[in-house]
Write a protein that holds these residues in place. Structure first.
Motif, PDB file in Angstrom:
ATOM      1  N   ARG A  28       0.831  -1.209   0.000  1.00  2.00           N
ATOM      2  CA  ARG A  28       0.000   0.000   0.000  1.00  2.00           C
ATOM      3  C   ARG A  28       0.870   1.267   0.000  1.00  2.00           C
ATOM      4  NH1 ARG A  28      -3.811   0.434  -2.260  1.00  2.00           N
ATOM      5  NH2 ARG A  28      -4.848   1.973  -0.923  1.00  2.00           N
ATOM      6  N   ILE A  29       2.012   1.221   0.670  1.00  2.00           N
ATOM      7  CA  ILE A  29       2.903   2.389   0.674  1.00  2.00           C
ATOM      8  C   ILE A  29       3.435   2.654  -0.732  1.00  2.00           C
ATOM      9  CG2 ILE A  29       5.186   3.147   1.427  1.00  2.00           C
ATOM     10  CD1 ILE A  29       4.572   1.990   4.170  1.00  2.00           C
ATOM     11  N   VAL A  30       3.855   1.603  -1.432  1.00  2.00           N
ATOM     12  CA  VAL A  30       4.349   1.784  -2.802  1.00  2.00           C
ATOM     13  C   VAL A  30       3.218   2.247  -3.718  1.00  2.00           C
ATOM     14  CG1 VAL A  30       5.382   0.624  -4.789  1.00  2.00           C
ATOM     15  CG2 VAL A  30       6.195   0.105  -2.488  1.00  2.00           C
ATOM     16  N   GLN A  31       2.028   1.681  -3.529  1.00  2.00           N
ATOM     17  CA  GLN A  31       0.893   2.062  -4.377  1.00  2.00           C
ATOM     18  C   GLN A  31       0.393   3.467  -4.079  1.00  2.00           C
ATOM     19  OE1 GLN A  31      -1.933  -1.077  -3.644  1.00  2.00           O
ATOM     20  NE2 GLN A  31      -1.125  -2.369  -5.288  1.00  2.00           N
ATOM     21  N   GLY A  32       0.892   4.096  -3.002  1.00  2.77           N
ATOM     22  CA  GLY A  32       0.472   5.464  -2.688  1.00  2.77           C
ATOM     23  C   GLY A  32       0.756   6.415  -3.825  1.00  2.77           C
ATOM     24  N   GLU A  33       1.832   6.196  -4.555  1.00  4.31           N
ATOM     25  CA  GLU A  33       2.123   6.900  -5.808  1.00  4.31           C
ATOM     26  C   GLU A  33       2.228   5.834  -6.886  1.00  4.31           C
ATOM     27  OE1 GLU A  33       2.903   9.826  -2.798  1.00  4.31           O
ATOM     28  OE2 GLU A  33       3.659   7.787  -3.002  1.00  4.31           O
ATOM     29  N   SER A  34       1.130   5.578  -7.566  1.00  2.00           N
ATOM     30  CA  SER A  34       1.069   4.460  -8.506  1.00  2.00           C
ATOM     31  C   SER A  34       2.135   4.590  -9.591  1.00  2.00           C
ATOM     32  CB  SER A  34      -0.324   4.387  -9.145  1.00  2.00           C
ATOM     33  OG  SER A  34      -0.376   3.333 -10.083  1.00  2.00           O
ATOM     34  N   LEU A  35       2.765   3.469  -9.901  1.00  3.89           N
ATOM     35  CA  LEU A  35       3.819   3.437 -10.922  1.00  3.89           C
ATOM     36  C   LEU A  35       3.343   2.772 -12.204  1.00  3.89           C
ATOM     37  CD1 LEU A  35       6.724   2.349  -8.550  1.00  3.89           C
ATOM     38  CD2 LEU A  35       6.203   4.659  -9.347  1.00  3.89           C
ATOM     39  N   VAL A  36       2.056   2.474 -12.291  1.00  2.00           N
ATOM     40  CA  VAL A  36       1.474   1.839 -13.478  1.00  2.00           C
ATOM     41  C   VAL A  36       0.807   2.928 -14.312  1.00  2.00           C
ATOM     42  CG1 VAL A  36      -0.132   0.110 -14.341  1.00  2.00           C
ATOM     43  CG2 VAL A  36       1.124  -0.288 -12.201  1.00  2.00           C
ATOM     44  N   GLY A  37       1.238   3.088 -15.551  1.00  2.00           N
ATOM     45  CA  GLY A  37       0.667   4.110 -16.417  1.00  2.00           C
ATOM     46  C   GLY A  37       1.438   5.418 -16.320  1.00  2.00           C
ATOM     47  N   ASP A  38       0.883   6.466 -16.948  1.00  2.20           N
ATOM     48  CA  ASP A  38       1.562   7.773 -16.953  1.00  2.20           C
ATOM     49  C   ASP A  38       0.595   8.914 -16.711  1.00  2.20           C
ATOM     50  OD1 ASP A  38       0.121   7.628 -19.242  1.00  2.20           O
ATOM     51  OD2 ASP A  38       1.799   8.050 -20.601  1.00  2.20           O
ATOM     52  N   ARG A  39      -0.563   8.651 -16.061  1.00  2.00           N
ATOM     53  CA  ARG A  39      -1.555   9.694 -15.829  1.00  2.00           C
ATOM     54  C   ARG A  39      -1.821   9.883 -14.333  1.00  2.00           C
ATOM     55  NH1 ARG A  39      -4.369  10.988 -20.503  1.00  2.00           N
ATOM     56  NH2 ARG A  39      -3.885   9.653 -22.280  1.00  2.00           N
ATOM     57  N   GLN A  40      -0.830   9.590 -13.488  1.00  2.00           N
ATOM     58  CA  GLN A  40      -1.018   9.723 -12.055  1.00  2.00           C
ATOM     59  C   GLN A  40      -0.823  11.178 -11.624  1.00  2.00           C
ATOM     60  OE1 GLN A  40       1.067   7.339 -13.391  1.00  2.00           O
ATOM     61  NE2 GLN A  40      -0.543   5.795 -13.282  1.00  2.00           N
ATOM     62  N   PHE A  41      -1.511  11.543 -10.517  1.00  3.40           N
ATOM     63  CA  PHE A  41      -1.433  12.910 -10.024  1.00  3.40           C
ATOM     64  C   PHE A  41      -0.021  13.275  -9.579  1.00  3.40           C
ATOM     65  CE2 PHE A  41      -1.500  15.717  -6.292  1.00  3.40           C
ATOM     66  CZ  PHE A  41      -1.995  16.861  -6.878  1.00  3.40           C
ATOM     67  N   TRP A  42       0.681  12.270  -8.985  1.00 11.54           N
ATOM     68  CA  TRP A  42       2.005  12.604  -8.429  1.00 11.54           C
ATOM     69  C   TRP A  42       3.004  13.016  -9.510  1.00 11.54           C
ATOM     70  CZ3 TRP A  42       6.615  10.180  -9.580  1.00 11.54           C
ATOM     71  CH2 TRP A  42       6.539   8.951 -10.245  1.00 11.54           C
ATOM     72  N   LEU A  43       2.715  12.676 -10.778  1.00 11.29           N
ATOM     73  CA  LEU A  43       3.627  13.063 -11.855  1.00 11.29           C
ATOM     74  C   LEU A  43       3.638  14.572 -12.073  1.00 11.29           C
ATOM     75  CD1 LEU A  43       2.878  10.251 -14.453  1.00 11.29           C
ATOM     76  CD2 LEU A  43       4.846  10.444 -12.938  1.00 11.29           C
ATOM     77  N   THR A  44       2.588  15.258 -11.586  1.00 10.18           N
ATOM     78  CA  THR A  44       2.543  16.719 -11.720  1.00 10.18           C
ATOM     79  C   THR A  44       3.281  17.424 -10.587  1.00 10.18           C
ATOM     80  OG1 THR A  44       0.474  16.927 -10.460  1.00 10.18           O
ATOM     81  CG2 THR A  44       0.292  16.509 -12.826  1.00 10.18           C
ATOM     82  N   ARG A  45       3.728  16.658  -9.606  1.00  8.75           N
ATOM     83  CA  ARG A  45       4.453  17.242  -8.478  1.00  8.75           C
ATOM     84  C   ARG A  45       5.964  17.267  -8.770  1.00  8.75           C
ATOM     85  NH1 ARG A  45       0.753  19.860  -6.523  1.00  8.75           N
ATOM     86  NH2 ARG A  45       1.858  20.020  -4.506  1.00  8.75           N
ATOM     87  N   PRO A  46       6.709  18.057  -8.035  1.00  6.29           N
ATOM     88  CA  PRO A  46       8.167  18.141  -8.279  1.00  6.29           C
ATOM     89  C   PRO A  46       8.921  16.954  -7.669  1.00  6.29           C
ATOM     90  CG  PRO A  46       7.582  19.593  -6.476  1.00  6.29           C
ATOM     91  CD  PRO A  46       6.290  19.030  -6.998  1.00  6.29           C
ATOM     92  N   TYR A  47       8.511  15.735  -8.076  1.00  7.75           N
ATOM     93  CA  TYR A  47       9.144  14.526  -7.556  1.00  7.75           C
ATOM     94  C   TYR A  47      10.176  14.024  -8.557  1.00  7.75           C
ATOM     95  CZ  TYR A  47       5.355  13.932  -4.097  1.00  7.75           C
ATOM     96  OH  TYR A  47       4.474  14.103  -3.070  1.00  7.75           O
ATOM     97  N   LYS A  48      11.312  13.641  -8.084  1.00  6.98           N
ATOM     98  CA  LYS A  48      12.278  12.873  -8.852  1.00  6.98           C
ATOM     99  C   LYS A  48      12.116  11.413  -8.470  1.00  6.98           C
ATOM    100  CE  LYS A  48      14.267  16.467 -10.768  1.00  6.98           C
ATOM    101  NZ  LYS A  48      14.193  16.734 -12.235  1.00  6.98           N
ATOM    102  N   TRP A  49      12.305  10.520  -9.430  1.00  5.26           N
ATOM    103  CA  TRP A  49      12.035   9.120  -9.144  1.00  5.26           C
ATOM    104  C   TRP A  49      12.911   8.572  -8.020  1.00  5.26           C
ATOM    105  CZ3 TRP A  49      15.527   5.152  -9.374  1.00  5.26           C
ATOM    106  CH2 TRP A  49      16.714   5.372 -10.071  1.00  5.26           C
ATOM    107  N   HIS A  50      14.170   9.009  -7.966  1.00  3.79           N
ATOM    108  CA  HIS A  50      15.048   8.519  -6.900  1.00  3.79           C
ATOM    109  C   HIS A  50      14.637   9.087  -5.544  1.00  3.79           C
ATOM    110  CE1 HIS A  50      17.071  12.440  -7.343  1.00  3.79           C
ATOM    111  NE2 HIS A  50      17.084  12.189  -8.647  1.00  3.79           N
ATOM    112  N   THR A  51      14.041  10.298  -5.532  1.00  2.00           N
ATOM    113  CA  THR A  51      13.517  10.855  -4.285  1.00  2.00           C
ATOM    114  C   THR A  51      12.330  10.040  -3.802  1.00  2.00           C
ATOM    115  OG1 THR A  51      14.237  13.083  -4.908  1.00  2.00           O
ATOM    116  CG2 THR A  51      12.544  12.901  -3.199  1.00  2.00           C
TER     117      THR A  51
END
Length: 545
Positions: free
Chosen positions: A68-91
């Motif tokens: 559930r922690i990993v799914q908090g920012e879904s990594l399946v697809g490319d239309r997730q909300f977190w992609l609009t945030r200033p997140y780097k994948w390694h962060t």
């Protein structure tokens, strides 16, 4: 760094109910462990049975939490909300790893320190071993949970993926029912399979966090799963197995002389039903045994029977595991092989040409010392503490992080001060002493949620024909010889049994061996071990308490 802690705090707020469940199970686990050491289970039988499954419940709670922690920012697809945030994948990956470290690994680490303290084992000296256990936990639980969480959006999808992977692995394991040689594999490619699994899992996690290429990740998982049956089939190849067990040489001779005793068999009455288990019939072949070095312990760890059937066909049992231990002083050994019922019925009334192959692990006995049972207690190497099991003649032994290194115990038991009733009153004891052998060698801690490892120590003594053994008691004041052992080499031998009737070697019920062994005149056993079965130079006698 601030963003990493921001993501961690968000995950903590969202998943605190699942975290509380895992904490509660861990607290019950810590509370239950001391009761387990003292053999005082709860009065309620249902509750006591439920407590045995606490490690499983705790593992499932952690897997659910991590997914559930990993799914908090879904990594399946490319239309997730977190992609609009200033997140780097390694962060993002660092934040998820921090959550796993603080919410799963750290609580277990502290719980293990507390259990060591409660068991009066040194805490600081055990920290490095506990860190190794945490590393194993990451590989066996945290990393697979990250893989599943990175490939799914919901817990329902994750459950289906876990179920599918379980079914695939179960199908691969079922190959041993189709390929009999897979039941024994001295070189099972376990390290290779572990490396493939680790590389595949790390690759999936990195690809999902960095690129979110789910199809590529599934291809990697499929390639890993496809490699398992290939490696199993290679490891189960009879030629490969035989090559790993070389024939004797001058440097690595046979550790004992074995001679097939064709004069001995089991007595059967007319119309007697032979022993059989399901579709298999067990055959026990008698051998005379000699020339075991006084400073050696030998284990038969592989056995294979080949027969030329009356029909002209060749039949083989393939290699099977065996755990028969041979110590100095033994004169007989009865290796056992199972034969399919259909094959046995075909040859039970006829003679067949048979050949037996045996594989030995040879261990060298190091310096030995005498130890004594102190009341209900016994101390073994590695700060291993033993206490008598009130319900049997065995001792329950506890140690920190890992079981003691390989050793063997020898004793002239039973004796006049420590009597035991034989399983078969008509048979005297064999000349060889009572013994217990723990021959496994490992320098790393055992992977377990509890840092306190338990093992049972019991001495067995063979009956006169050495086809059966019985546990003997360990009484207060009993003298034992403790000898450390070290693995030396592996060797195999091939013995031509000639023409035999295999039905003569199926145990009768009750077991009756012919010709009968004459009963030895009664004697008063000694009350201490004579040390005749170890090299005198190796014995270090300790003062008697």
């Amino acid at each position: 760094m601030r963003l990493i802690f921001h993501i961690f705090k968000k995950d903590f707020r969202h998943h605190w109910p699942a975290l509380l469940v895992s904490f509660a199970i861990l607290a019950v686990f810590v509370w239950d462990q001391p009761r387990h050491w003292t053999a005082h289970p709860p009065d309620l039988r249902f509750f006591s049975s439920l407590l045995r499954y606490l490690p499983l419940f705790l593992s499932l709670a952690w897997v659910f939490l991590l997914i559930r922690i990993v799914q908090g920012e879904s990594l399946v697809g490319d239309r997730q909300f977190w992609l609009t945030r200033p997140y780097k994948w390694h962060t993002l990956l660092a934040a998820k790893l921090l959550a796993a470290l603080l919410l799963v690994h750290l609580p277990l680490f502290l719980a293990q320190l507390l259990l060591l303290k409660l068991a009066f084992y040194p805490v600081l000296d055990s920290v490095s071993g506990l860190l190794q256990i945490q590393l194993m936990l990451f590989g066996f639980l945290t990393l697979p949970a990250f893989v599943v969480g990175s490939l799914t959006r919901t817990i329902g999808q994750a459950s289906l993926v876990i179920l599918g992977l379980f079914l695939v692995l179960f199908g691969i394991a079922s190959l041993m029912f189709v390929v009999p040689s897979l039941e024994f594999s001295p070189d099972d490619f376990g390290d290779v399979m572990a490396i493939i699994t680790l590389v595949g899992a790390v690759s999936v996690v990195l690809i999902q966090f960095a690129f979110r290429k789910t199809r590529i990740s599934w291809c990697i998982i499929a390639a890993c799963l496809a490699s398992y049956p290939v490696l199993l089939l290679v490891a189960g190849n009879t030629t490969q197995q035989t090559r790993s067990m070389p024939l004797p040489t001058a440097a690595h001779p046979l550790p004992a002389k074995l001679t097939f005793d064709s004069t001995v068999s089991f007595q059967h009455q007319p119309g007697e039903q032979l022993e059989s288990y399901g579709l298999d019939t067990r055959v026990e072949l008698p051998f005379l045994l000699g020339e075991i070095s006084a400073d050696s312990v030998v284990r038969i760890y592989g056995i294979k029977l080949d027969m030329d059937l009356p029909s002209g066909e060749h039949w083989t049992s393939y290699w099977h595991s065996s755990f028969e231990t041979l110590i100095p002083g033994r004169t007989h050994v009865w290796p056992s092989v199972t034969i399919k019922r259909a094959i046995f019925d075909q040859i039970r009334n006829s003679s067949v040409q048979a050949r037996l192959s045996l594989a030995f692990n040879v261990y060298r006995v190091g310096p030995s010392s005498s130890i004594f049972v102190m009341g209900d207690s016994l101390r073994l190497p590695g700060d291993t503490r033993c206490t008598r099991d009130p319900f049997s003649s065995r001792m329950r032994c506890f140690s920190a992080l890992k079981s003691p290194d390989a050793f063997v115990l020898l004793a002239d038991l039973p004796n006049k001060n420590c009597n035991a009733r034989a399983d078969r009153d008509s048979d005297p004891w064999a000349a060889a002493p009572a013994f217990y052998a723990s021959l496994s060698e490992s320098s790393t801690p055992e992977f377990d949620l509890t840092p306190i490892q338990e093992m049972s120590v019991y001495l067995t003594r063979m009956h006169a024909y050495e086809d059966l053994a019985a546990d003997v008691p360990l009484c207060s004041g009993a003298s034992l010889v403790l000898a450390r052992t070290k693995f030396q080499y592996t060797v195999r031998t091939e013995i031509d049994l000639g023409n035999i009737r295999v039905s003569n070697y199926v145990p009768s019920y009750p077991r009756q061996i012919i010709p009968k062994i004459p009963r030895l005149p009664s004697r008063n056993p000694s009350d201490k071990f004579s040390f005749n079965f170890l090299a005198p130079a190796l014995i270090v006698k300790a003062p008697r308490p």
